[in-house]
Design an enzyme around this catalytic site. Structure first.
Site, short mmCIF file in Angstrom:
data_model
loop_
_atom_site.label_atom_id
_atom_site.label_comp_id
_atom_site.label_asym_id
_atom_site.label_seq_id
_atom_site.Cartn_x
_atom_site.Cartn_y
_atom_site.Cartn_z
N CYS A 1 0.83 -1.21 0.00
CA CYS A 1 0.00 0.00 0.00
C CYS A 1 0.86 1.26 0.00
O CYS A 1 1.54 1.51 -0.99
CB CYS A 1 -0.99 -0.07 1.16
SG CYS A 1 -2.45 0.93 0.87
N HIS B 1 -3.26 -5.30 1.60
CA HIS B 1 -2.55 -5.54 2.87
C HIS B 1 -2.52 -7.03 3.21
O HIS B 1 -3.34 -7.48 4.01
CB HIS B 1 -3.25 -4.80 4.01
CG HIS B 1 -3.06 -3.32 3.98
ND1 HIS B 1 -2.00 -2.69 4.59
CD2 HIS B 1 -3.77 -2.34 3.40
CE1 HIS B 1 -2.08 -1.39 4.40
NE2 HIS B 1 -3.15 -1.15 3.68
N GLU C 1 -0.61 -8.43 5.17
CA GLU C 1 -0.25 -8.56 6.59
C GLU C 1 -1.48 -8.46 7.49
O GLU C 1 -1.41 -8.71 8.68
CB GLU C 1 0.81 -7.52 6.98
CG GLU C 1 0.34 -6.10 7.21
CD GLU C 1 0.02 -5.31 5.92
OE1 GLU C 1 0.04 -5.91 4.82
OE2 GLU C 1 -0.27 -4.11 6.04
N1 GLN Z 1 -3.76 6.35 1.32
C1 GLN Z 1 -2.48 6.12 1.89
C2 GLN Z 1 -1.40 6.96 1.21
O1 GLN Z 1 -1.67 7.55 0.22
C3 GLN Z 1 -2.09 4.65 1.81
C4 GLN Z 1 -3.02 3.84 2.65
C5 GLN Z 1 -2.44 2.61 3.23
O2 GLN Z 1 -1.22 2.40 3.25
N2 GLN Z 1 -3.30 1.77 3.73
O3 GLN Z 1 -0.30 7.02 1.66
#
Ligand code: GLN
Length: 184
Positions: free
Chosen positions: A76, A166, A168
């Site tokens: 992410c 995710h 994890e």
């Molecule tokens: N929206 C977050 C960002 O732009 C990422 C979200 C996440 O890591 N769950 O950094």
């Protein structure tokens, strides 16, 4: 094998817990010197702008880490960071699923070593990979019924892997196992 989890901000503990299930030794990485002690690095989800600022502040050189051949997995926000640092040839759009769908769980399909299989995709204010270079391998896809597209959600280029979801936050270690295979 020792895997470092970047522990400046975000969901680093969840990666540590998951790797425990695989009996992998982990260490929280808070300073650049610690990169010498590890065989691979995970950059967790969190807030990419905050993590990027802290990486700069503490003078982390992730390009050098990559050049040494050691693998990096970004989940992410971690994936956004790898793209922004130019360590993987992908174009990624932050918060791409829009406010009404900021977070969701949906089935995704991953190319595991034994073949394709479903995986529980947990997407939290997730980014979308909107473009990728020819050397990028797509290992996982989400069939998005809203947009009627098949979006890449797990990609790899050389020793760099990015997941927009995710892994994890599930009890399923298979995505981490795919990453660990890069370490050997
Ligand atoms: N929206 C977050 C960002 O732009 C990422 C979200 C996440 O890591 N769950 O950094």
């Amino acid at each position: 094998m020792k895997i470092g989890i970047l522990a400046l901000q975000g969901s680093f503990n969840e990666h540590i817990e998951l790797l425990k299930k695989l009996n992998i030794e982990t260490i929280q990485i808070k300073l650049p010197e610690q990169l010498n002690e590890i065989d691979a690095l995970i950059i967790p989800g969190g807030e990419s702008t905050t993590i990027l600022q802290l990486l700069e502040k503490y003078k982390f050189d992730l390009q050098e880490f990559k050049n040494s051949g050691k693998p990096i997995l970004g989940t992410c926000a971690g994936g956004i960071i790898l793209a922004e640092l130019g360590l993987i040839d992908i174009e990624i759009e932050r918060n791409a699923y829009g406010p009404q769908l900021y977070s969701f769980i949906d089935k995704i399909e991953i190319n595991f070593e034994k073949g394709k299989d479903n995986f529980k995709g947990v997407f939290i204010r997730a980014p979308k990979i909107i473009n990728y270079g020819e050397n990028v391998e797509v290992l996982g896809k989400h069939n998005n019924l809203k947009t009627n597209t098949s979006d890449p959600v797990l990609v790899k280029q050389d020793n760099i892997m990015v997941a927009t979801f995710h892994p994890e936050l599930t009890n399923d270690t298979r995505t981490h196992e795919l990453f660990i295979r890069l370490v050997k």
